[in-house]
Design a protein around this motif. Structure first.
Motif, mmCIF file in Angstrom:
data_model
loop_
_atom_site.group_PDB
_atom_site.id
_atom_site.type_symbol
_atom_site.label_atom_id
_atom_site.label_comp_id
_atom_site.label_asym_id
_atom_site.label_seq_id
_atom_site.Cartn_x
_atom_site.Cartn_y
_atom_site.Cartn_z
ATOM 1 N N ALA A 93 0.783 -1.149 0.130
ATOM 2 C CA ALA A 93 -0.156 -0.038 -0.138
ATOM 3 C C ALA A 93 0.901 1.204 -0.073
ATOM 4 O O ALA A 93 0.689 2.241 -0.742
ATOM 5 C CB ALA A 93 -0.919 -0.254 1.476
ATOM 6 N N GLU A 94 1.987 1.275 0.883
ATOM 7 C CA GLU A 94 3.216 2.113 0.829
ATOM 8 C C GLU A 94 3.581 2.809 -0.516
ATOM 9 O O GLU A 94 3.676 3.805 -1.138
ATOM 10 C CB GLU A 94 4.008 2.136 1.947
ATOM 11 C CG GLU A 94 4.963 3.224 2.106
ATOM 12 C CD GLU A 94 5.965 2.772 2.953
ATOM 13 O OE1 GLU A 94 6.364 3.418 3.826
ATOM 14 O OE2 GLU A 94 6.589 1.296 2.937
ATOM 15 N N ARG A 95 4.054 1.632 -1.254
ATOM 16 C CA ARG A 95 4.583 1.687 -2.587
ATOM 17 C C ARG A 95 3.643 2.076 -3.694
ATOM 18 O O ARG A 95 3.976 2.815 -4.495
ATOM 19 C CB ARG A 95 5.341 0.393 -2.748
ATOM 20 C CG ARG A 95 6.632 0.141 -2.092
ATOM 21 C CD ARG A 95 7.542 1.039 -1.913
ATOM 22 N NE ARG A 95 8.104 1.372 -3.167
ATOM 23 C CZ ARG A 95 8.949 0.847 -3.859
ATOM 24 N NH1 ARG A 95 10.059 0.451 -3.224
ATOM 25 N NH2 ARG A 95 9.290 1.372 -5.004
ATOM 26 N N ILE A 96 2.383 1.401 -3.395
ATOM 27 C CA ILE A 96 1.454 2.114 -4.424
ATOM 28 C C ILE A 96 0.886 3.550 -4.406
ATOM 29 O O ILE A 96 1.018 3.992 -5.429
ATOM 30 C CB ILE A 96 0.151 1.005 -4.365
ATOM 31 C CG1 ILE A 96 0.493 -0.368 -4.667
ATOM 32 C CG2 ILE A 96 -0.813 1.743 -5.170
ATOM 33 C CD1 ILE A 96 -0.661 -1.441 -4.307
ATOM 34 N N ALA A 97 1.048 3.766 -3.015
ATOM 35 C CA ALA A 97 1.066 5.505 -2.869
ATOM 36 C C ALA A 97 2.106 6.057 -3.439
ATOM 37 O O ALA A 97 1.778 7.139 -4.044
ATOM 38 C CB ALA A 97 0.863 5.602 -1.280
ATOM 39 N N GLU A 98 3.081 5.671 -3.157
ATOM 40 C CA GLU A 98 4.422 6.482 -3.932
ATOM 41 C C GLU A 98 4.134 6.574 -5.397
ATOM 42 O O GLU A 98 4.205 7.563 -5.893
ATOM 43 C CB GLU A 98 5.605 5.685 -3.651
ATOM 44 C CG GLU A 98 5.901 5.991 -2.342
ATOM 45 C CD GLU A 98 7.103 5.087 -1.759
ATOM 46 O OE1 GLU A 98 7.570 4.407 -2.803
ATOM 47 O OE2 GLU A 98 7.681 4.921 -0.523
#
Length: 199
Positions: A93-98
């Motif tokens: 989720a963190e990397r998709i947000a980035e």
């Protein structure tokens, strides 16, 4: 006990000192926090020797997320697959947000991490978010699978990828194949963190 700790960790009125005191009063959590922050998965260039330095180096939101993770790890010793799932979801989720240019990637990480709390605690997600002071967007992402907020979007994509629903996971992305790379990196990162937490 874990919900009480999460309640304090996620309280928006908690000061830097409150968080530091909460962590440092538990010797095991302090030790594990420093091992985790100093692990290769965190990628810091210099060694962190105290919780205060950890907060200065990686920020209070990330320290709160890590402390939440450590309290969850203590609760899930008999359910290691849930801890692995939480870490992978959080990182995805963190990397998709980035990738999508969403702000506050720590919130996205926390959403993925907390998305397994219902299974971990055998409670409904609604009863959990009612007990832990989370911001409105995070609460909605965790309780409403149709949430259209940025946090809801990244969590929905991570969950869709996990169950093999490529259409939902990659919807509207210019390079949906990047999700496979993000997942592989998240799984590797999760293994590294699990080793650090278990040590």
């Amino acid at each position: 006990v874990m919900l009480q700790l999460l309640n304090k960790l996620q309280d928006p009125n908690s000061s830097l000192r409150d968080i530091e005191d909460l962590i440092t009063t538990d010797a095991t959590m302090t030790y594990r926090m420093l091992r985790l922050v100093n692990s290769a998965a965190m990628g810091l260039k210099s060694e962190v020797s105290s919780v205060r330095v950890a907060i200065a180096m990686i920020g209070m939101a990330k320290v709160q997320a890590i402390a939440s993770l450590l309290s969850m790890a203590g609760q899930s010793e008999d359910k290691p697959e849930l801890m692995a799932m939480a870490l992978i979801r959080g990182r995805m989720a963190e990397r998709i947000a980035e990738m999508l240019g969403y702000g506050d990637t720590n919130r996205h990480f926390t959403a993925g991490l907390f998305s397994v709390l219902d299974a971990m605690l055998n409670l409904t997600m609604q009863s959990i978010v009612d007990k832990v002071p989370l911001d409105a967007e995070l609460r909605e992402a965790l309780t409403n699978p149709d949430s259209h907020s940025p946090t809801g979007d990244t969590l929905r994509r991570a969950l869709a990828f996990e169950r093999g629903d490529w259409a939902v996971a990659g919807e509207g992305l210019s390079s949906p194949e990047r999700l496979g790379q993000i997942y592989a990196e998240a799984a590797s990162w999760a293994q590294e963190l699990e080793r650090a937490v278990a040590a």
